[in-house]
Structure formats: structure tokens, C-alpha cells
Design a protein around this motif. Structure first.
Motif, PDB file in Angstrom:
ATOM      1  N   SER B  15       0.837  -1.152   0.058  1.00  0.00           N
ATOM      2  CA  SER B  15      -0.110   0.028   0.011  1.00  0.00           C
ATOM      3  C   SER B  15       0.945   1.258   0.145  1.00  0.00           C
ATOM      4  CB  SER B  15      -0.754   0.044   1.368  1.00  0.00           C
ATOM      5  OG  SER B  15      -1.854  -1.047   1.104  1.00  0.00           O
ATOM      6  N   PHE B  16       0.056   2.359  -0.719  1.00  0.00           N
ATOM      7  CA  PHE B  16       0.994   3.721  -0.632  1.00  0.00           C
ATOM      8  C   PHE B  16      -0.052   4.406   0.111  1.00  0.00           C
ATOM      9  CE2 PHE B  16       2.698   1.726  -4.478  1.00  0.00           C
ATOM     10  CZ  PHE B  16       4.086   1.892  -4.109  1.00  0.00           C
ATOM     11  N   GLY B  17       0.089   4.575   1.527  1.00  0.00           N
ATOM     12  CA  GLY B  17      -0.834   5.483   2.052  1.00  0.00           C
ATOM     13  C   GLY B  17      -2.270   4.632   1.889  1.00  0.00           C
ATOM     14  N   HIS B  20      -4.174   0.862  -2.385  1.00  0.00           N
ATOM     15  CA  HIS B  20      -3.807  -0.363  -2.073  1.00  0.00           C
ATOM     16  C   HIS B  20      -3.405  -0.897  -3.538  1.00  0.00           C
ATOM     17  CE1 HIS B  20      -4.879  -3.933   0.690  1.00  0.00           C
ATOM     18  NE2 HIS B  20      -3.903  -4.026   0.393  1.00  0.00           N
ATOM     19  N   ALA B  21      -2.104  -0.851  -3.633  1.00  0.00           N
ATOM     20  CA  ALA B  21      -1.547  -1.076  -4.953  1.00  0.00           C
ATOM     21  C   ALA B  21      -1.515  -2.532  -5.287  1.00  0.00           C
ATOM     22  CB  ALA B  21      -0.195  -0.460  -5.037  1.00  0.00           C
ATOM     23  N   LEU B  22      -1.196  -3.405  -4.533  1.00  0.00           N
ATOM     24  CA  LEU B  22      -1.204  -5.026  -4.490  1.00  0.00           C
ATOM     25  C   LEU B  22      -1.617  -5.480  -3.320  1.00  0.00           C
ATOM     26  CD1 LEU B  22       2.572  -5.639  -5.740  1.00  0.00           C
ATOM     27  CD2 LEU B  22       0.768  -4.859  -7.079  1.00  0.00           C
ATOM     28  N   PRO B  40      -3.797  -2.502 -17.146  1.00  0.00           N
ATOM     29  CA  PRO B  40      -4.163  -0.898 -17.371  1.00  0.00           C
ATOM     30  C   PRO B  40      -3.263  -0.261 -16.672  1.00  0.00           C
ATOM     31  CG  PRO B  40      -5.773  -1.777 -16.282  1.00  0.00           C
ATOM     32  CD  PRO B  40      -5.083  -3.024 -16.380  1.00  0.00           C
ATOM     33  N   ASN B  41      -3.302   1.102 -16.865  1.00  0.00           N
ATOM     34  CA  ASN B  41      -2.670   2.129 -16.136  1.00  0.00           C
ATOM     35  C   ASN B  41      -3.132   1.894 -14.495  1.00  0.00           C
ATOM     36  OD1 ASN B  41      -3.156   4.341 -18.804  1.00  0.00           O
ATOM     37  ND2 ASN B  41      -1.160   3.644 -17.665  1.00  0.00           N
ATOM     38  N   GLY B  42      -2.150   1.881 -13.654  1.00  0.00           N
ATOM     39  CA  GLY B  42      -2.312   1.832 -12.139  1.00  0.00           C
ATOM     40  C   GLY B  42      -2.626   0.344 -11.717  1.00  0.00           C
ATOM     41  N   ALA B  43      -2.481  -0.612 -12.610  1.00  0.00           N
ATOM     42  CA  ALA B  43      -2.939  -1.877 -12.256  1.00  0.00           C
ATOM     43  C   ALA B  43      -1.886  -2.435 -11.122  1.00  0.00           C
ATOM     44  CB  ALA B  43      -2.817  -2.862 -13.266  1.00  0.00           C
ATOM     45  N   GLY B  44      -0.784  -2.035 -11.039  1.00  0.00           N
ATOM     46  CA  GLY B  44       0.248  -2.537 -10.024  1.00  0.00           C
ATOM     47  C   GLY B  44       1.642  -2.974 -10.781  1.00  0.00           C
ATOM     48  N   LYS B  45       1.577  -2.895 -11.916  1.00  0.00           N
ATOM     49  CA  LYS B  45       2.756  -3.475 -12.846  1.00  0.00           C
ATOM     50  C   LYS B  45       3.985  -3.106 -12.392  1.00  0.00           C
ATOM     51  CE  LYS B  45       1.406  -2.282 -16.854  1.00  0.00           C
ATOM     52  NZ  LYS B  45       0.046  -1.338 -16.432  1.00  0.00           N
ATOM     53  N   THR B  46       4.067  -1.700 -12.241  1.00  0.00           N
ATOM     54  CA  THR B  46       5.602  -1.245 -12.039  1.00  0.00           C
ATOM     55  C   THR B  46       5.815  -1.516 -10.383  1.00  0.00           C
ATOM     56  OG1 THR B  46       5.230   0.608 -13.191  1.00  0.00           O
ATOM     57  CG2 THR B  46       6.734   0.920 -11.558  1.00  0.00           C
ATOM     58  N   THR B  47       4.756  -1.475  -9.546  1.00  0.00           N
ATOM     59  CA  THR B  47       5.036  -2.016  -8.101  1.00  0.00           C
ATOM     60  C   THR B  47       5.748  -3.242  -8.032  1.00  0.00           C
ATOM     61  OG1 THR B  47       2.960  -0.463  -7.711  1.00  0.00           O
ATOM     62  CG2 THR B  47       4.112  -1.849  -5.942  1.00  0.00           C
ATOM     63  N   VAL B  48       5.133  -4.335  -8.817  1.00  0.00           N
ATOM     64  CA  VAL B  48       5.509  -5.353  -8.921  1.00  0.00           C
ATOM     65  C   VAL B  48       7.123  -5.738  -9.209  1.00  0.00           C
ATOM     66  CG1 VAL B  48       5.494  -7.869  -9.730  1.00  0.00           C
ATOM     67  CG2 VAL B  48       3.476  -6.877  -9.475  1.00  0.00           C
ATOM     68  N   GLY B  85      13.725   0.188 -16.721  1.00  0.00           N
ATOM     69  CA  GLY B  85      12.381   0.664 -16.000  1.00  0.00           C
ATOM     70  C   GLY B  85      11.354   1.295 -16.913  1.00  0.00           C
ATOM     71  N   GLN B  86      10.592   1.717 -16.555  1.00  0.00           N
ATOM     72  CA  GLN B  86       9.357   2.284 -17.536  1.00  0.00           C
ATOM     73  C   GLN B  86       9.947   3.706 -18.059  1.00  0.00           C
ATOM     74  OE1 GLN B  86       5.548   2.480 -15.293  1.00  0.00           O
ATOM     75  NE2 GLN B  86       4.462   3.430 -17.128  1.00  0.00           N
ATOM     76  N   SER B  87      10.839   4.468 -17.465  1.00  0.00           N
ATOM     77  CA  SER B  87      11.396   5.467 -18.298  1.00  0.00           C
ATOM     78  C   SER B  87      12.979   5.101 -18.427  1.00  0.00           C
ATOM     79  CB  SER B  87      11.253   6.907 -17.638  1.00  0.00           C
ATOM     80  OG  SER B  87      12.056   6.720 -16.229  1.00  0.00           O
ATOM     81  N   ASP B 162      10.092  -2.961 -17.795  1.00  0.00           N
ATOM     82  CA  ASP B 162       8.846  -2.248 -17.547  1.00  0.00           C
ATOM     83  C   ASP B 162       8.543  -1.427 -18.666  1.00  0.00           C
ATOM     84  OD1 ASP B 162       6.471  -1.430 -16.229  1.00  0.00           O
ATOM     85  OD2 ASP B 162       7.579  -0.364 -14.678  1.00  0.00           O
ATOM     86  N   GLU B 163       7.207  -1.885 -19.418  1.00  0.00           N
ATOM     87  CA  GLU B 163       6.632  -1.403 -20.415  1.00  0.00           C
ATOM     88  C   GLU B 163       7.776  -0.865 -21.516  1.00  0.00           C
ATOM     89  OE1 GLU B 163       3.621   1.394 -20.106  1.00  0.00           O
ATOM     90  OE2 GLU B 163       2.850   0.287 -18.217  1.00  0.00           O
ATOM     91  N   PRO B 164       8.561  -2.027 -22.217  1.00  0.00           N
ATOM     92  CA  PRO B 164       9.748  -1.494 -22.963  1.00  0.00           C
ATOM     93  C   PRO B 164       9.405  -0.954 -24.241  1.00  0.00           C
ATOM     94  CG  PRO B 164       9.319  -3.837 -22.845  1.00  0.00           C
ATOM     95  CD  PRO B 164       8.510  -3.399 -22.020  1.00  0.00           C
ATOM     96  N   THR B 194       3.346  -4.772 -19.644  1.00  0.00           N
ATOM     97  CA  THR B 194       2.794  -4.109 -20.945  1.00  0.00           C
ATOM     98  C   THR B 194       1.657  -3.919 -20.823  1.00  0.00           C
ATOM     99  OG1 THR B 194       2.640  -4.093 -23.477  1.00  0.00           O
ATOM    100  CG2 THR B 194       2.531  -6.234 -22.157  1.00  0.00           C
ATOM    101  N   GLN B 195       1.174  -2.620 -21.602  1.00  0.00           N
ATOM    102  CA  GLN B 195      -0.304  -2.430 -21.808  1.00  0.00           C
ATOM    103  C   GLN B 195      -0.654  -2.755 -23.028  1.00  0.00           C
ATOM    104  OE1 GLN B 195      -1.441   1.675 -21.029  1.00  0.00           O
ATOM    105  NE2 GLN B 195       0.172   1.915 -19.543  1.00  0.00           N
ATOM    106  N   TYR B 196       0.236  -3.288 -23.837  1.00  0.00           N
ATOM    107  CA  TYR B 196      -0.178  -3.591 -25.299  1.00  0.00           C
ATOM    108  C   TYR B 196      -0.444  -5.424 -25.498  1.00  0.00           C
ATOM    109  CZ  TYR B 196       1.635   0.875 -26.618  1.00  0.00           C
ATOM    110  OH  TYR B 196       1.933   2.003 -26.593  1.00  0.00           O
TER     111      TYR B 196
END
Ligand SMILES: Nc1ncnc2c1ncn2[C@@H]1O[C@H](COP(=O)(O)OP(=O)(O)OP(=O)(O)O)[C@@H](O)[C@H]1O
Ligand SMILES: [Mg+2]
Lengths: 276, 351
Positions: B15-17, B20-22, B40-48, B85-87, B162-164, B194-196
Motif C-alpha cells: 500500500s502507498f498510504g 492499495h496497489a497490490l 491497465p494504468n495503475g494496475a500495479g505492474k510497476t509496483t511488482v 524501468g518504465q522510463s 517495464d513497458e519496454p 505491457t499495456q499492449y
């Protein structure tokens, strides 16, 4: 491709975490030096950084020496230029920490710090490398300012050893302020916020001080702050070292302040680095 | 760990505050395979990804990379992973070569080895010509490739991407897929978010679909597609007025009602596991009714269908096919403006 396959996993020499304190220490030093080299390389590439490190301090020296200086009365041997030089070194050293905060915030935003944190690098290396490169940068700034100072009439009046101590104290002040700025950069993590408000505290600390004017010319309520804040204290000590004067009081106060700031901000920065 | 799992994730919570991300994520990835994590966006991929690469501690649960605990053996995990990473984590003031050499030095390669490895990677990623230009002059695709190259310097055995391909044009995406396929051929274990949908389809052996911090589906692309209900016969009508009539004509083929898109004049019929025989029957029925059609085709469900069926709200999932189709279309348009997505998907299925 198959040759590459065969080599997979052999690229990193250490299999598993390093053992032994000596080995870890050696890797820590190596990582710090690599980071230092990296930061200096970046610094050389960005004209703006060079401007802030070299050109801006020169402009400040000339500005205060020739534009404001005539209107600022001081009672020290050698006149205003003597009074000014220790002050301007302290002020420039503190301002050099802008670069520290902004570079760190930028590297967090770009994900560069994340990459480092996912690699088997000594946890302290990003910070120690940063501070080492900062102190080299500061040394250059101080030398440039002194060079210009000599050209416009400044002279050390108290012998060479105190002169060198003054330079070292100026650099130490810069490194200590860089530690605060490193924490600001790591905690705020946003280049723009750091640039716009993250470092405003530097302005009162450097200008409401004895760097450019004698504190007795300020209104009473300001004097209390100006007299007792660390940058004034360190600059007073630098002035005594450069021009001769009582050393003891400001010496121990300076040490207490500088060490005190390190004791608070190094752990804070390390924690912020681990958390980003 | 003696089995052949490269990554094991058990009941991760973060959780972030009050976000509840995962909320209890489980999966495992076999050594030498590719896991596509789709969401989708905000699903928790990057957090994993951040937890698995030791950047973030989970609130609870456990994660192992090659048997090493990401919390308690973080240093050991860092020895064997690579992260893009994502960026793009590139120092843009430095040249491509400098970026790679410094990463090599930080992995404690000898100076000469680091230099050689940088040259190797610059060539492999088609960056040799730009090696000595500051990275800020690179295009988005070049930066991505350089970033991927940096993650490979120490030849990691487990690689996290992460979303290459986010933000790349269609051509660069295909190029990136090629690069990633080669990595897999070399035997690395790959964790790819990926979102694709087409990207997961194209690259992944197994797919995990995450939404709102939970795994809502897992399996091969084919298995996921089977879950949505098999093949679809699809056609368009030049004469929009006869849509209802056409739908009635082919209703006999369907498991449910045919779905109609009045805007485009398209009709889709889910025909379950039946294939060309359903197509032939559709031709007969339409012909008998005297209805002229365009582009009559049989298609396998795409991951788009899967994704929507799984993440769409329950109420919408019960809706008639028409509503779902429309949503799919709009999502489609948003995620991949270029028309290549459908083609790539079909190709992926054939593979
Ligand atoms: N450091 C953080 N502080 C607060 N909230 C966060 C933080 N990191 C992630 N979140 C939240 O956690 C949730 C999951 O985020 P995450 O970045 O894992 O999503 P994602 O699947 O990678 O999305 P995207 O496709 O947009 O990259 C989001 O709601 C996000 O806002
Ligand atoms: Mg993400």
C-alpha cells in the motif's frame, strides 16, 4: 549468439554477495571513484554547471568589489576587498550545492538512481561519489575566486598556513551545505520543485549573514539571526584566518555546526536514498 | 531452490498510504521463459517490478528471484538481475558509450572488459553510429535501446522490462520485439510488463493479467483466449438498414446473440470452437436471405477480447455483445493508434 549464451552469468565476477569487510570496503571505494568520475564527466558537459561554478562567482566578486563595495563601510585591514573575499567564498560554496540537489532530483526522476539501486553497488557510493565530486568542484570555485580576488587587490594578511586553512574551511562549508541539499534533492525528487522552492533557505542563510556587510548595520531583530547562524560563524572564522584576528570562539562554533549538520543530514540523506 | 522457477511471488501486498496497489499477487516464472504481465494504468505492474528488483519492500508476502529473497537477500538478487524501468534510465549528458562503460564499471568489470562489453552492446543494439554522441540527441527508440543495453551489461540471468515499447512508433516497437526475442533465445528469463495486448501475445510464454492489484487471470495466450469463448465470425454490411435482418439470419450459428455495431455496420457472431464450418454456414444463411456482405471472416478472439471480458465491470460483462464491442474499439484506438495491432495479433496467434 551461442557464444554469448555460454558466457551468461560470468559477466559479474562476484557470485553471491561480497564477503569480508576488506573486500566490501575496496568495492565501496571503487564505486565511489566511479561515481565521482561520472559526476565530473557530466559536469564538464553542461555549460550551465560550469557557469555556476566559475563565471557566477567571478561576477559576484566584481559586482561587490566595484559596484556595492564603495557604499559598504568596514573596519578591516585592506578595506572592503579584504572583508569581501572570505564572505564571497563562503557564499559561493554554499550556492554550489544547488547543483547537488538538482542533479540528484533529476537522476531520481529519470530513473537513473533506480538503476543504481537495482545494481550490486555499495549503497553509500552514490552519495559519497557525489560529495567527492562536489568537493573537487568547490576547490576549483574557491581557487578561481581567490585568483580574481588577487587581481582586484585582495591579499592574505595572516600567513600561508591560515590561508590554506581558510580555503579548506570554505570547501568544508560547501560540502556540508551540499549534504543538506542532497537530502533536499532526494526528498523532493522533482527537479523543478527543487529549483523553484527547495533551496530558498539558502538565500537568507547566505545574504542575512556577515558575508557582504557587517552585521551591526542590520536592524536589531535581524542581527540575532545573522550573528548566530552557521554561515556567518564559519565566514567570521574564515575572515580571522585570512586577515588575522581572534580564532578560538568561531573555530569551535564552526566545528560544532559543521559536524552537527553532517550528523543530522548524512543519515537523513542515506535514508532518503534507500527509500526513493 | 531446486525446482526450475526463476521467479516465485507469493501473496504480495503493498500500500502507498490509502492506495492499495497490490492486494495479494501470486505467480511463478519458469527459468528461461517469458512472463508477460498485462494490466491497465495503475494496475500495479510497476509496483511488482520494483519489489522484484529490490527497489521497494512489500508490506507482506514473499518474492524469490532464483531462490533469493528480494527483501532478505537483496544484495544477492542484485547480482543476477537486470532492470530496464518504465522510463529510460540514461544520463543524457553522457554519450551512449560512456553510459554503458560506467554501468560496466559499477558492475566491477575491468576497465578493458567494460569497454569491450559497451562496444558489443552498442553494435548489437544498432547504436554504434551514435556511440559518441550525447544521449540527449537520441530518438526515443534509441534511448530505449540504450536503456535495454545498459540492463544487459552484466549478462543478467533474470531480466525485468517495464513497458519496454511504450511511446515507440510501430516500427521501433517491432524492432524492440526482435531484440527481446533474441534475448530470450539466449536463455534469459524475462519478466515483461505491457499495456499492449499484442505485445504480450507476441513475446510471452505465459501471461498474467493484473487489475487493481490482483491477478485476475493467468495462463498462455491461447488458454486465455479459450476462456472468452472461442472463435468469432465477423462481417460488415454495405446496407446498414438490413443489420437486424442479417443478425437474424446468422443467429442459428451463435452461442448467444450476434453483436451489432450500427455505426460501422459490423456484425459479430461467437461460434465457440467451430471454425470454417461455421463460416460456410454463415455464407449459406446470408445468401439464402439475399444479404450482401463485405469482409466475411473467421477470427480467433484477440487478447483485447480477453482483457475486456476480464477487466470490464461485471454489469457490462453481462451486457449484450454490442456494448462490449464498442468499448473494445475505443480502447483499441487509444492504446495503439497505428493499424498494425490487429495484424500483429493475428500473426501472433498463428505462431
Ligand atoms: N510511490 C507511490 N506513492 C503513492 N502511490 C503510488 C506510488 N507508486 C505507485 N502508486 C500507486 O499504486 C498504484 C499502482 O501503481 P503502478 O505504478 O504499480 O501501476 P502500473 O500498473 O505500473 O501503471 P502504469 O501502466 O500507469 O505504469 C497506482 O494507483 C499508483 O498511483
Ligand atoms: Mg508502470
Amino acid at each position: 549468439m551461442s557464444a554469448v549464451t555460454a558466457m551468461r552469468g560470468t559477466g559479474a565476477p562476484a557470485q553471491g554477495p561480497p564477503t569480508g569487510l576488506g573486500h566490501r570496503l575496496r568495492l565501496g571505494v571503487m564505486d565511489t571513484l566511479t561515481m565521482t568520475r561520472r559526476e565530473l564527466l557530466i559536469w564538464f558537459r553542461v555549460p550551465a554547471y560550469i557557469f555556476f561554478t566559475i563565471i557566477q562567482p567571478i561576477m559576484f566578486v566584481l559586482l561587490f568589489r566595484y559596484v556595492f563595495g564603495g557604499a559598504i563601510p568596514v573596519k578591516v585591514p585592506g578595506g572592503y576587498v579584504s572583508y569581501l573575499m572570505p564572505g564571497i567564498i563562503g557564499q559561493s560554496a554554499a550556492f554550489a550545492s544547488f547543483g547537488t540537489a538538482i542533479a540528484l532530483a533529476r537522476q531520481i526522476q529519470k530513473g537513473v538512481i533506480d538503476r543504481f539501486r537495482s545494481m550490486p553497488i555499495a549503497r553509500s557510493a552514490v552519495l559519497t561519489g557525489r560529495l567527492l565530486s562536489d568537493s573537487l568542484r568547490l576547490t576549483l570555485t574557491v581557487l578561481v575566486i581567490l585568483g580574481v580576488g588577487y587581481a582586484v587587490g585582495f591579499r592574505f594578511q595572516n600567513g600561508w598556513v591560515p590561508a590554506i586553512l581558510m580555503m579548506l574551511l570554505g570547501i568544508a562549508l560547501g560540502v556540508v551545505v551540499c549534504c543538506i541539499s542532497a537530502y533536499v534533492g532526494l526528498a523532493i525528487r522533482d527537479e523543478e520543485s527543487v529549483g523553484s522552492f527547495g533551496l530558498v533557505w539558502l538565500f537568507p542563510l547566505t545574504f542575512v549573514s556577515s558575508a557582504f556587510v557587517t552585521i551591526s548595520t542590520m536592524p536589531g531583530w535581524l542581527q540575532a539571526f545573522a550573528k548566530n547562524q552557521p554561515i556567518s560563524i564559519v565566514i567570521e572564522e574564515m575572515r580571522s584566518l585570512a586577515l588575522g584576528g581572534p580564532l578560538a570562539l568561531h573555530a569551535w562554533q564552526s566545528v560544532v555546526w559543521l559536524v552537527g549538520i553532517l550528523v543530522v543530514f548524512i543519515p537523513l540523506s542515506v535514508r532518503a536514498y534507500r527509500r526513493v | 531452490m531446486s525446482d526450475d522457477a526463476a521467479i516465485v511471488v507469493e501473496n504480495l501486498h503493498k500500500s502507498f498510504g490509502d492506495v492499495h496497489a497490490l492486494r495479494g499477487v501470486d505467480f511463478r516464472v519458469d527459468r528461461g521463459t517469458v512472463l508477460g504481465v498485462l494490466g491497465p494504468n495503475g494496475a500495479g505492474k510497476t509496483t511488482v517490478v520494483r519489489i522484484l528488483t529490490t527497489l521497494l519492500h512489500p508490506d507482506s508476502g514473499r518474492a524469490l528471484v532464483e531462490g533469493r529473497d528480494v527483501v532478505h537477500q537483496a544484495a544477492a538478487v542484485r547480482e543476477i538481475i537486470g532492470l530496464a524501468g518504465q522510463s529510460a534510465a540514461i544520463q543524457e549528458e553522457l554519450t551512449g558509450r560512456e553510459n554503458l562503460e560506467i554501468v560496466g564499471r559499477l558492475y566491477h568489470l575491468e576497465k578493458a572488459t567494460a569497454r569491450r562489453r559497451a562496444v558489443e552492446l552498442l553494435e548489437q543494439f544498432d547504436l554504434a553510429g551514435a556511440a559518441d554522441r550525447p544521449a540527449k540527441t537520441y530518438s526515443g527508440g534509441m534511448l530505449r535501446r540504450l536503456d535495454l543495453a545498459a540492463s544487459l551489461v552484466a549478462r543478467p540471468s533474470v531480466l525485468f522490462l517495464d513497458e519496454p515499447t511504450t511511446g515507440l512508433d510501430p516500427r521501433s516497437r517491432i524492432g524492440m520485439w526482435e531484440v527481446i526475442r533474441n534475448l530470450v533465445a539466449e536463455g534469459a528469463t524475462l519478466f515483461l510488463t505491457t499495456q499492449y495486448l499484442d505485445e504480450a501475445d507476441e513475446l510471452a510464454d505465459e501471461i498474467v493479467v493484473i487489475d487493481h492489484g490482483r491477478v485476475i487471470a493467468a495462463g498462455t495466450a491461447e488458454a486465455l483466449k479459450d476462456r472468452v469463448g472461442g472463435n468469432v465470425v465477423e462481417f460488415a454490411l454495405p446496407d446498414r438498414d438490413r443489420l437486424a435482418e442479417a443478425a437474424r439470419a446468422v443467429a442459428g450459428l451463435a452461442d448467444g446473440d450476434p453483436s451489432i455495431e450500427p455505426d460501422t455496420g459490423r456484425v459479430a457472431v461467437r461460434v465457440g470452437s467451430r471454425g470454417s464450418e461455421a463460416l460456410v454456414q454463415a455464407v449459406r444463411e446470408l445468401d439464402a436471405a439475399g444479404i450482401e456482405v463485405d469482409g466475411l471472416a473467421l477470427r480467433r478472439p484477440s487478447l483485447d477480447d480477453v482483457f475486456l471480458a476480464l477487466t470490464g465491470h461485471a454489469a457490462e460483462a453481462e451486457e449484450d455483445g454490442g456494448g462490449r464491442r464498442r468499448r473494445r474499439r475505443s480502447r483499441h484506438g487509444a492504446s495503439a493508434p497505428a493499424g498494425t495491432e490487429t495484424d500483429a495479433t493475428t500473426e501472433g496467434v498463428g505462431r
